[in-house]
Scaffold this active site. Sequence first.
Site, PDB file in Angstrom:
ATOM      1  N   ASP A 150      -5.914  -6.461  -4.485  1.00  0.00           N
ATOM      2  CA  ASP A 150      -6.467  -5.701  -3.357  1.00  0.00           C
ATOM      3  C   ASP A 150      -5.531  -5.531  -2.172  1.00  0.00           C
ATOM      4  O   ASP A 150      -5.970  -5.118  -1.105  1.00  0.00           O
ATOM      5  CB  ASP A 150      -7.769  -6.348  -2.885  1.00  0.00           C
ATOM      6  CG  ASP A 150      -7.576  -7.773  -2.410  1.00  0.00           C
ATOM      7  OD1 ASP A 150      -6.543  -8.388  -2.737  1.00  0.00           O
ATOM      8  OD2 ASP A 150      -8.468  -8.286  -1.709  1.00  0.00           O
ATOM      9  N   GLU A 151      -4.242  -5.828  -2.326  1.00  0.00           N
ATOM     10  CA  GLU A 151      -3.336  -5.587  -1.205  1.00  0.00           C
ATOM     11  C   GLU A 151      -1.931  -5.287  -1.706  1.00  0.00           C
ATOM     12  O   GLU A 151      -1.529  -5.715  -2.792  1.00  0.00           O
ATOM     13  CB  GLU A 151      -3.323  -6.764  -0.221  1.00  0.00           C
ATOM     14  CG  GLU A 151      -2.820  -8.063  -0.785  1.00  0.00           C
ATOM     15  CD  GLU A 151      -2.702  -9.131   0.285  1.00  0.00           C
ATOM     16  OE1 GLU A 151      -2.305  -8.809   1.430  1.00  0.00           O
ATOM     17  OE2 GLU A 151      -2.989 -10.295  -0.033  1.00  0.00           O
ATOM     18  N   ASP A 208      -4.801  -3.340   2.768  1.00  0.00           N
ATOM     19  CA  ASP A 208      -5.626  -4.463   2.324  1.00  0.00           C
ATOM     20  C   ASP A 208      -7.058  -3.963   2.172  1.00  0.00           C
ATOM     21  O   ASP A 208      -7.640  -3.454   3.133  1.00  0.00           O
ATOM     22  CB  ASP A 208      -5.548  -5.583   3.357  1.00  0.00           C
ATOM     23  CG  ASP A 208      -6.150  -6.886   2.864  1.00  0.00           C
ATOM     24  OD1 ASP A 208      -6.545  -6.956   1.681  1.00  0.00           O
ATOM     25  OD2 ASP A 208      -6.228  -7.840   3.660  1.00  0.00           O
TER      26      ASP A 208
END
Length: 424
Positions: A139-140, A46
């Site tokens: 973003d993860e 993350d």
Amino acid sequence: MGTPAPGFCRDCATSVGPNRSRCPACGSPRLLRHPELPELSIAHIDCDAFYASVEKRDRPELRDKPLIIGGGERGVVSTCCYIARTRGVRSAMPMGQARKLCPDAVVLPPDMAKYREASRAIRTFLDALTPLVEPLSLDEAFLDLSGTARLHHRTPAETLVRLAIAIEREVGVTISVGLSYNKFLAKVASDLRKPRGFAIIGRAEAPGFLAEQSVTLIWGVGKALAEKLSRDGISRIGQLQNMEESDLMRRYGAMGQRLYRFSRGEDRRVVEPEGAPKSVSVEHTFNSDHSDPEILAATLWTLAEDLARRLRHKDLAGQTVTLKLKTTDFQSRTRAEKLDSPTRLAQILYRTAHHLLLREATGPAFRLIGIGVSDLHPAEAADPPDLVDTERDRARRTEAALDQLRDKFGTKVIGKGRAHKAPR
């Protein structure tokens, strides 16, 4: 306490002996150790305050300033840096409130093109490690590094240490890593020590660690279910560990099975690469264009029933409902709304999409209408008990019975009255 295990330096990836408190190569105290380190291979990564980190990367003068990414006074916070978070600012907070909490913050509008470019750069690093990458957002992502030790000549843990170093050096943003033996615990671990964190939850410690946590840590336990559990005297995961699976399923339906398994650190979900379905949808093209709200609503109901049935047959549920309309001049309109919890009930799908339809069916005629869901979840997470929506259990039973009839006699054997106005 046993003898400390050997490990790695998180700043330079140097191997560190069991009795070292600092890296012998760079002097860093950020060492990674765990007795199960060689055995764990499921990871969740993350990015730390991703949008804000990208902006600070490109504007070094903002490095030590509170930064908020968001809209105007009536907009909301998309994300904010950790300095702003210490002042109480949070994602999805109204911008007016955020400015009051942090009046000296620098506020920038989102630059999605820039963030997507950074995300693609990070994805390149992930794909070089394993084909089993399941992106969740820009973003993860989850990674399954099983069997990669032979390819990379290092354990998954060391591979992830090197990944974090490379992304920080080459992309200019930091990540937090969670490593465990399943997806649920990997995701939990990645949240434990942000930013620039690397946390591990092994098999031996998982039950004890989970026992002390709130039931809201379990994926799928939203506000409504948490309140119901609280009314039943259950607030900690350790209480669930002392209950039988049959009892939990009797009380909470399919979600009871998830409560039983996750409370014991069990998660059978596998890391799904990007080829896995991200959405399920159905649509209908009219023989002639329609602007009548009743005809549109009736068609929407039949589509919602079809979509719900497909979701149930696929053992899936969706949390974001999307309405699709196409005008007579082939212009597409899509409107979406995210639910509090995943669903596969036609009644909830229709109610949500119909709310969106009422805003659009104000005059123009449409040649096509469709409904879909994204943000997919396993069936166990679908339609948890709701203290407000008391009709949900009845709808679940009704639609399951209709499925049985339609499977036996055909899809048109029975239907609700609201579908009668739908064009044939």
